[in-house]
Design a protein around this motif. Structure first.
Motif, PDB file in Angstrom:
ATOM      1  N   TRP A  10       0.839  -1.210   0.000  1.00  0.00           N
ATOM      2  CA  TRP A  10       0.000   0.000   0.000  1.00  0.00           C
ATOM      3  C   TRP A  10       0.870   1.253   0.000  1.00  0.00           C
ATOM      4  N   ASP A  11       1.964   1.225   0.742  1.00  0.00           N
ATOM      5  CA  ASP A  11       2.861   2.392   0.732  1.00  0.00           C
ATOM      6  C   ASP A  11       3.495   2.572  -0.647  1.00  0.00           C
ATOM      7  N   ARG A  12       3.811   1.474  -1.307  1.00  0.00           N
ATOM      8  CA  ARG A  12       4.376   1.531  -2.665  1.00  0.00           C
ATOM      9  C   ARG A  12       3.352   2.142  -3.623  1.00  0.00           C
ATOM     10  N   LEU A  13       2.093   1.696  -3.532  1.00  0.00           N
ATOM     11  CA  LEU A  13       1.039   2.261  -4.375  1.00  0.00           C
ATOM     12  C   LEU A  13       0.797   3.728  -4.042  1.00  0.00           C
ATOM     13  N   GLY A  14       0.908   4.078  -2.761  1.00  0.00           N
ATOM     14  CA  GLY A  14       0.775   5.477  -2.368  1.00  0.00           C
ATOM     15  C   GLY A  14       1.863   6.333  -2.992  1.00  0.00           C
ATOM     16  N   SER A  15       3.082   5.809  -3.024  1.00  0.00           N
ATOM     17  CA  SER A  15       4.197   6.526  -3.660  1.00  0.00           C
ATOM     18  C   SER A  15       3.970   6.668  -5.157  1.00  0.00           C
ATOM     19  N   ILE A  16       3.446   5.603  -5.780  1.00  0.00           N
ATOM     20  CA  ILE A  16       3.136   5.663  -7.212  1.00  0.00           C
ATOM     21  C   ILE A  16       2.099   6.752  -7.465  1.00  0.00           C
ATOM     22  N   ALA A  17       1.073   6.803  -6.624  1.00  0.00           N
ATOM     23  CA  ALA A  17       0.035   7.829  -6.771  1.00  0.00           C
ATOM     24  C   ALA A  17       0.625   9.229  -6.638  1.00  0.00           C
TER      25      ALA A  17
END
Length: 121
Positions: A10-17
């Motif tokens: 989720w943190d990785r996806l948050g960074s992508i966002a």
């Protein structure tokens, strides 16, 4: 504990966002200065839609950290931001049910990178 959260997904996806949000803002800014029918408008829309895809993959209760963990975003070009976002997708467990639609984000990012290169970014 959520197994996807435990491995930092989720943190990785948050960074992508976050990366895609910044890339979209930069492309839209460039598009505003360009001609009305500039292909930058299409690129900006594509990046914005990819940002929406990444955000939609996050759980409803996930909140992006208040602290900006990605310094110097404004100094990176949209192409650099797109490349970084694509690199962050590589270890995502796209085979898991919560991320089954994440493959479309990966494909769209590759298309956006190709398009950005074609526009000289």
């Amino acid at each position: 504990m959520d197994t996807l959260n435990a491995d930092g997904t989720w943190d990785r996806l948050g960074s992508i966002a976050q990366l895609l949000h910044q890339a979209a803002a930069q492309v839209w800014s460039d598009a505003d200065e360009a001609a009305p029918y500039s292909p930058l408008h299409d690129l900006g829309l594509g990046v914005y839609l990819a940002h929406s895809q990444a955000s939609a993959l996050l759980p409803d209760d996930y909140e992006l950290p208040d602290i900006d963990p990605l310094p110097d975003l404004e100094e990176r070009t949209p192409l650099q931001l797109l490349n970084e976002a694509e690199e962050l997708t590589r270890p995502l467990p796209l085979h898991q049910a919560d991320l089954v639609h994440g493959w479309q984000l990966v494909l769209d990012l590759c298309d956006l990178i190709r398009e950005a290169r074609g526009l000289g970014y």
